[in-house]
Design an enzyme around this catalytic site. Structure first.
Site, mmCIF file in Angstrom:
data_model
loop_
_atom_site.group_PDB
_atom_site.id
_atom_site.type_symbol
_atom_site.label_atom_id
_atom_site.label_comp_id
_atom_site.label_asym_id
_atom_site.label_seq_id
_atom_site.Cartn_x
_atom_site.Cartn_y
_atom_site.Cartn_z
ATOM 1 N N ASP A 297 0.868 -1.186 0.000
ATOM 2 C CA ASP A 297 0.000 0.000 0.000
ATOM 3 C C ASP A 297 0.897 1.225 0.000
ATOM 4 O OD1 ASP A 297 -2.275 1.827 0.495
ATOM 5 O OD2 ASP A 297 -3.347 -0.015 0.973
ATOM 6 N N HIS B 54 -3.059 3.301 -4.380
ATOM 7 C CA HIS B 54 -2.450 2.776 -3.148
ATOM 8 C C HIS B 54 -1.042 2.248 -3.434
ATOM 9 C CE1 HIS B 54 -5.818 3.133 -0.317
ATOM 10 N NE2 HIS B 54 -6.623 2.728 -1.283
ATOM 11 N N GLU C 96 -10.168 2.471 -4.699
ATOM 12 C CA GLU C 96 -9.879 3.863 -4.335
ATOM 13 C C GLU C 96 -8.723 4.476 -5.131
ATOM 14 O OE1 GLU C 96 -11.186 3.830 0.340
ATOM 15 O OE2 GLU C 96 -9.152 3.161 -0.116
HETATM 16 C C1 ACM Z 1 -11.149 -0.695 1.144
HETATM 17 O O1 ACM Z 1 -11.618 -0.638 2.269
HETATM 18 N N1 ACM Z 1 -10.561 0.363 0.605
HETATM 19 C C2 ACM Z 1 -11.215 -1.888 0.331
#
Ligand code: ACM
Length: 544
Positions: A177, A248, A311
């Site tokens: 991440d 990420h 995201e």
């Molecule tokens: C998440 O909670 N962004 C998968």
């Protein structure tokens, strides 16, 4: 009264008991011997009893503890019979036998769950019983984020023990991440040389959060990862790796700036949240991640390989002339399609290696990725669309099974975040979306709890977040919403705590002072359920 958790499908109590003593004979047919070994380990460590394995049974007659293959039973099902003559386990394969062992351990004093005996090897009486059991769902998992806070290998093995104890069968490891890259990739050593360390971490959430000023780092060597995979497999658990893309990714870009779209050098992120950086969409970046995934696939035998997909902020793609040019060349109408194109390319590669993709529900955006297993975290919208399209789904809606979320409204909760998520919320988890037509229900493989670790910086804090909610999750996925099991759950959980105590699990107490209290001045960030539901509805409106 027997106290079993998760509640098995069928339990018939008998009369009498079988005395298990030092030297009781045990015999197991392959491949169930791996489960028999786990039983022997537990009896030795917890009770000081050493069973006597028998290989040549012909002369000896029946062994007192027997594991027998019964191919008529379903995958993961088992029959456990205890009477005055002995203990018999029947299962089609080793997974069912593992589950039988866990149920058998729950028939013994709680101290069988200790890791090291104090030497008192007294015989124990196992009550007569017949248990016929099979899980309601075949994916019963936990996602553990080891990027935000690294969990050393020994800690991951401990989590695997905790999963096995609750008949859970998937550990989804979120390995990369913005804040840290945790898996050694031999071809790209800077991913861990640079991407696995950060100089500081955000302390607290929301406005008023500060920095702790302490360096944090760590990563798994490929040997460590193989050890984790093997340890899990020996307990019937599949480890599903996840390498995040195309968002990420700040830690990866910090290590290899040519993967990104920014001119200034980055370091692994020291804040929590969603940051603006995305991978660029050059062929060289696709090739880089295909090479990374090849090494990952070599280590993890899991049928599905996680690629994240959630995201991803698209502002850098919108602002970058080269990205826009590539979009035009590839005939992509917008950035949602670009994200879908990127993931479809990775999908093609993963399939060419004989595996399938596993991604968060954003992978449905843009419509190009089909046949992947979808982790539906933003409510049920993605699940319904995916299941109707014929894709497999793992449910992990954040309003029910996000185990980083606060467990009460007490001001003493440590760094309280997200939605109020109690044991009762988790026990009520029903993976089948109410709006999904019955003909598509089989696509819902099951569910998983997700433990994001922004605010979970130690094993003790992890125990606090996971327990006892993980017990509720395990039961929701194994026993479903069977009314008798639901009604008896609180009492059984109360009894089960003695096992957690014996195993050294520092669960959150239901009442009394909390062992982990809010640090004065460290803010949390809680959501309101109705507001969050409206936000999720907006976020998933573009799924088709
Ligand atoms: C998440 O909670 N962004 C998968």
């Amino acid at each position: 009264m027997l106290n079993l958790l998760p509640q098995p499908s069928r339990v018939e109590t008998g009369s009498g008991a079988f005395p298990l003593t030092d030297g009781t004979r045990i015999r197991a047919e392959a491949p169930l011997d791996a489960a028999a070994e786990r039983l022997q380990d537990a009896l030795r460590a917890g009770l000081g009893l050493t069973l006597a394995p028998e290989t040549d049974s012909a002369e000896q007659g029946a062994s007192a503890v027997e594991f027998t293959v019964d191919t008529r039973l379903a995958d993961e099902a088992y029959v456990l019979t205890v009477d005055e003559d002995g203990i018999r386990v029947a299962a089609a394969g080793v997974a069912g036998a593992h589950h039988a062992v866990q149920t058998l351990l729950q028939l013994l004093p709680a101290r069988v769950h200790r890791r090291a005996t104090t030497g008192d090897a007294a015989p124990v009486a196992v009550p007569a019983v017949r248990v016929e059991d099979a899980p309601q769902y075949r994916w019963r998992g936990l996602m553990l984020d080891v990027s935000r806070h690294f969990a050393p290998t020994a800690e991951v093995l401990r989590v695997i023990d905790q999963l096995a104890m609750h008949r859970l069968n998937v550990l989804h490891l979120h390995l990369t991440d913005d804040q840290g890259w945790r898996a050694e990739i031999r071809r790209y050593p800077r991913l861990t040389e640079i991407g696995a360390q950060r100089p500081s971490s955000q302390l607290g959430a929301g406005p008023g959060a500060t920095q702790d000023g302490r360096p944090h780092g760590g990563f798994y060597t490929q040997d460590d990862l193989r050890e984790i995979v093997g340890y899990a497999a020996a307990r019937g658990i599949t480890v599903v790796p996840e390498i995040e893309l195309p968002g990420h990714v700040q830690a990866a870009i910090a290590a290899y700036p040519e993967l990104g779209l920014v001119a200034e050098p980055l370091e692994p992120w020291t804040n929590w949240g969603i940051n603006p950086h995305a991978l660029n969409v050059e062929e060289s970046t696709i090739a880089f991640f295909c090479n990374v995934l090849d090494e990952v696939i070599d280590i993890f035998p899991s049928a599905v390989i996680g690629i994240g997909g959630d995201e991803c902020r698209k502002d850098e793609w919108r602002a970058d002339a080269r990205t826009q040019e590539l979009m035009r060349e590839r005939g992509l109408a917008d950035e949602d399609e670009l994200q879908s194109w990127f993931i479809a390319r990775i999908d093609e590669h993963v399939r060419s290696r004989g595996r399938r993709l596993y991604g968060w529900d954003e992978i449905l955006e843009g419509g190009r990725v089909v046949g992947a297993t979808v982790a539906s975290w933003r409510g049920t919208a993605g699940a319904v669309i995916a299941a109707r399209r014929g894709s497999d789904v793992v449910m992990c809606p954040e309003d029910t099974v996000y185990l980083d979320y606060r467990q009460s409204d007490s001001p003493d909760e440590p760094i309280p975040t997200g939605l109020l998520t109690t044991v009762a919320h988790v026990r009520a988890f029903d993976p089948i979306p109410a709006e999904l037509e019955p003909e598509h229900h089989a696509r819902i493989l099951g569910g998983q709890g997700n433990l994001w670790t922004e605010h979970v910086d130690s094993g003790r804090r992890r125990d606090y977040q996971l327990f006892p909610r993980l017990c509720a999750l395990a039961e929701a996925l194994w026993s479903g919403q069977d009314p008798d099991a639901v009604a008896s759950f609180p009492d059984r959980l109360e009894g089960h705590l003695a096992r957690l105590d014996a195993a050294g699990v520092e669960y959150r107490p239901a009442s009394g002072p909390l062992p982990w209290q809010q640090v004065p001045g460290v803010p949390g960030k809680s959501y309101d359920r109705a507001e969050r539901a409206a936000q999720i509805a907006r976020l998933t409106a573009n799924l088709t």
